[in-house]
Design an enzyme around this catalytic site. Sequence first.
Site, mmCIF file in Angstrom:
data_model
loop_
_atom_site.group_PDB
_atom_site.id
_atom_site.type_symbol
_atom_site.label_atom_id
_atom_site.label_comp_id
_atom_site.label_asym_id
_atom_site.label_seq_id
_atom_site.Cartn_x
_atom_site.Cartn_y
_atom_site.Cartn_z
ATOM 1 N N SER A 288 0.804 -1.230 0.000
ATOM 2 C CA SER A 288 0.000 0.000 0.000
ATOM 3 C C SER A 288 0.834 1.277 0.000
ATOM 4 C CB SER A 288 -0.951 0.010 1.199
ATOM 5 O OG SER A 288 -0.224 -0.008 2.399
ATOM 6 N N LYS B 86 -6.823 3.507 8.528
ATOM 7 C CA LYS B 86 -5.929 4.529 7.976
ATOM 8 C C LYS B 86 -6.554 5.924 8.084
ATOM 9 C CE LYS B 86 -3.705 1.289 4.791
ATOM 10 N NZ LYS B 86 -3.518 0.848 3.385
#
Length: 804
Positions: free
Chosen positions: A690, A733
């Site tokens: 990511s 996140k």
Amino acid sequence: MSTERHHSTADEHVKIPSELPVLPLRDMVVYPFIIAPLSVAREISIQAVDHALSENRMILLTAQRDKDEDEPYEEDLFRMGTVAVIMRMLKLPDGRIRVLVQGVCRARITEFDSTRPHFQAKIERINDQAFDPQSIEKEALMRSVKRLLDRASGLGKNLPSEVMVIANNLEDPGRLADLTSSNLELKVEQAQEVLETLDPVARLKRVHDFLKHELDLLSMQREIDSLAHDEMDRSQREYYLRHQMKAIMMELGEGNEVGEEIEQYRESAAALKIPKEAFEEFERQLKKLERMHPDSSEATTVRNYLDWMVGLPWDKTSRDNLDLDKAAQILDDDHHGLEKIKERILEHLSVRKLNRKSKGPILCFVGPPGVGKTSLGRSIARALGRKFSRLALGGVKDEAEIRGHRRTYVGAMPGRIIQGIHQAGTMNPVFMLDEVDKIGSDYRGDPSSALLEVLDPEQNFTFRDHYLGVPFDLSDVMFITTANVLDTIQPAFRDRMEIIRLSGYTEEEKLTISQKHLVPRQIVQNGLNNEQIEFSENCIRDVIGQYTREAGLRNLERSIASVCRKVARQVADGRKQRVRVIASSLEGYLGPAPIHREQLLQQDQVGAATGLAWTESGGDILTIEAISMAGSGRLILTGQLGDVMKESAQAALSYARARASELGIEAGYFDGRDIHVHVPEGAIPKDGPSAGITMATAMLSSFTGRPVRGDVAMSGEITLLGNVLPVGGIKEKVLAARRSGIRNLVLPWPNRKNLEDIPRNLRRDIEFSFVRHVGEVFDAVLRTSGETTEESSGEAAEPVLQHS
């Protein structure tokens, strides 16, 4: 067999015919001068006896090689035999005959005739070889054999008294050997060997060896009989004394304690309604206990087993609380937020209300530490009205912890599952298996494999603990598991569970939880009350935002507890006034607020980009730095990066080199230059795809000198063609970005649907940009050279989706 007599028929000078009928013998050998009874049943043998009686009463006795052969031939008989005289004959009603014979001499078959109704053979008389009557060896052997015969008789060997008299009077070693051999239980081969030994001294020596072996067997038998007799005497004595003690106790009026104990076990088992198979095993062990001495170690083992059997709640279940409103109220009182989990519990209650026989779900709460997974299990038990049992699996490596130990081991116990049911006292508790992602395995087995049966509703109704040894029904138990990560859980184990993810809390949720739960609890635990201490809302917000940036609540509660302890010290010293803890006074209680690294990143920098990462403890921000320098064209990666993350960096660099002219990179820029990419906090291992677009952004900023916006964080996987692929952990996140004060996020286009998991009030404060290609990322986060924060409008090349 047999005695020896001094008749004229046994004289060595008796005339022996050259041809005699043959009588085959099974499993025996007859010696000269020995009288032996024989039972004759075969027709061929009866014919041979009749023929002998009709002539001179003499017959040749020879042994068969195989005693099981019913129709022997010439090759089935030994060639050496004994000529005998039939002294007496008796016919039995069943057709058999009994004959008494006495051996005359040894004879060897020279010709064999099997054409008659019985065997006939031409024979050659065999006499013993001559020996020296004055030989010392002969004299010693005879004395030794006579002494051994006397010892054998003393050890219980069945030797007739006349045999002992005859043996003591014999002076011929050959005849002594034959007499002794006929009274030993020799095999046919051994007895035939003695018969065929013509040297009298050698024959006696061989018999002496057989006799010594017989004495060894008799000695061992005497020793075994003695031990068995002593054991039997001791058992009989204990039995007698036990009954005496029982009679004395009855006379004293103390009653039969053992009998009372047995009766108590039976009454307890009958009251519990134990299933049939388990009750049969219970009765078997109970009867074993009745036969044992009450003070023996094995009786203690059986008693422990019976205690466990009657201590389990075989037929006890708690009644479920099917009032949905009340259950919802209990869940709301205990936990703020967690709407999906509360909804799932209420769904389960609804199903139970409509179908009482439905199987319990296997829920798995996955989330960072401190978000309330374990306490949620207690709330579920309270909402359902069930007992709660918890098993900590962290570090467990022994399969016996789950299935129990077999009763053959010292200190054996049931497994932790059965122990938990026993402690709960019902068959349908809420059973929490804590930290299933931290189960180990070694030579003692794999506990997670043992749990496969426990967590499968199609199997666990016949769960068999090694200690109990009988099926136990776990189908009514509601199992709940907790884990921080799923990667370490065995796939087959994970497949049996319904995964429910718990993300971190927002600042507003933490504030509410602190006011409703944490602060009141710590005030009480530190011996204070509401009249002595008060926390302002801004104070709690500062603790959350400046001192404890975490996904869970543990550090937040520790900080509140630290403040309470310091106030408790003041109260203990005599302070009477109420203490109001405000934001400006926090430094005096907790010290200076720690400087978080994200506070240093709120500025535009060349070659530094902010990414978003998922960790076991929730979401986190990730800084990625890139520089270029003179070198040999290497790509240097530091910061303990995993293989996937290294490959993402290589893919980002390859994309930049392939699109150098389009991206504004000078021609020949990469010739003779090294690229160094570093992720700070190098002591912490990092991996995952990511960070791909973050690495690409940091590299391109370093190559072109364009600053990266410090108020933007991003997450997404990059391909060689520059496409941006979706990533996981979006909610974690986003929460990490919000804790860090970042309000602009760049995420992959397919991750738009994940915004539904984020609370609406949280989405209002954050601007999301969803991109399909890395070029859109560069347009959104890279400033032009010389552009400042005030000059930039913050608009991306692609439309930015604002969610409110």
